[in-house]
Design a protein around this motif. Structure first.
Motif: not given
Length: 283
Positions: A40, A109, A111
């Motif tokens: 990440p 998140q 992502e």
């Protein structure tokens, strides 16, 4: 009161839709039995992190509260860096395909990682299209043949003889006029987990001394003729000036006075000999 409840329900649904649309799924690939790395881009300080594959818990850590723990089938195969949030999964299987999500500092998140297992590319072969391609034809195609589709995504590169690799499409065109100096062609396949090269394939149009392009030959001949004419004209002009100067000088010397006062003509009279010229003191 009922209308207010409906409003908040709608707000929650809209927020969920916004979060889903904002999520960024990154495609990642791994080979079975290999390693999958998830990295990440979170740049802040991490105080807690939780990784999941679909709905399965993988790894969790909370600073000062929950020590780093790995769950279920991921226990012996997973490594989590609690500083960067990077996760590495070893000895992968087909069951490790799917959507990986994470919570950092108690925030889900956007992502996310969509993982897919792919095969290593096998050694490709260069094939001619049509198969009967020969030196009597004007052009043909070369294809970098792959015997399986389980190795996608793939990028293709081509090399002429011992030259450098150039990334191109799977199929390329070769022509008699442009590739006659190329002896062989090779192709290379690359995917996220492997890379393989083909054996060189002979070029059916290859010639040690290829037939020259007639247009080029005519152009060269014309240039040579023009250069020759200009050179001859220049030399003629220079020679003309030289001859004219010599002639004028010759006419000036046709009649000259000797030391004893006689006139000698180069056209009719004889030139004085050393005996005819008086010595100093005999005058």
């Amino acid at each position: 009161m009922e209308k207010q409840g409906d409003f908040w329900l709608l707000a929650v649904v809209l927020l969920a839709v916004v979060n889903i649309s904002a999520a960024e799924d990154k495609a990642v690939y791994f080979k079975v039995g290999g390693e999958l790395g998830l990295r990440p881009t979170f740049s802040g300080r991490i105080t807690s992190i939780l990784w999941k594959l679909k709905a399965d818990l993988m790894a969790e850590w909370v600073e000062g509260v929950v020590p780093l723990v790995y769950y279920g089938r991921f226990k012996t195969r997973t490594t989590l860096n609690t500083t960067s949030g990077h996760l590495v999964l070893k000895d992968t299987t087909k069951d490790d395909e799917g959507l990986y999500t994470m919570e950092i500092n108690n925030v889900v998140q956007n992502e996310r990682f969509l993982a897919k297992a792919i095969e290593e590319v096998p050694a490709p072969t260069v094939e001619l299209q049509p198969l009967i391609c020969n030196a009597d034809m004007e052009s043909c195609e070369l294809t970098c043949h792959l015997p399986t589709k389980e190795a996608e995504p793939i990028t293709y590169s081509w090399k002429e003889g011992d030259g450098e690799w150039e990334q191109k499409k799977k199929d390329i065109e070769i022509t008699k006029t442009e590739t006659a100096r190329v002896k062989t062609y090779s192709c290379k396949m690359t995917n996220p987990v492997s890379e393989k090269e083909s054996k060189p394939k002979d070029n059916p149009f290859f010639q040690d001394d290829p037939v020259p392009n007639h247009g080029v030959v005519v152009g060269v001949l014309i240039a040579l003729v023009v250069a020759f004419v200009v050179t001859v004209a220049g030399c003629g002009f220079w020679k003309k000036k030289e001859i004219k100067g010599w002639y004028i000088k010759k006419r000036g010397n046709n009649v000259s006075e000797t030391d004893n006062g006689h006139i000698a003509s180069s056209s009719g009279g004889a030139s004085p000999t050393p005996e005819d010229v008086p010595l100093k003191g005999e005058a």
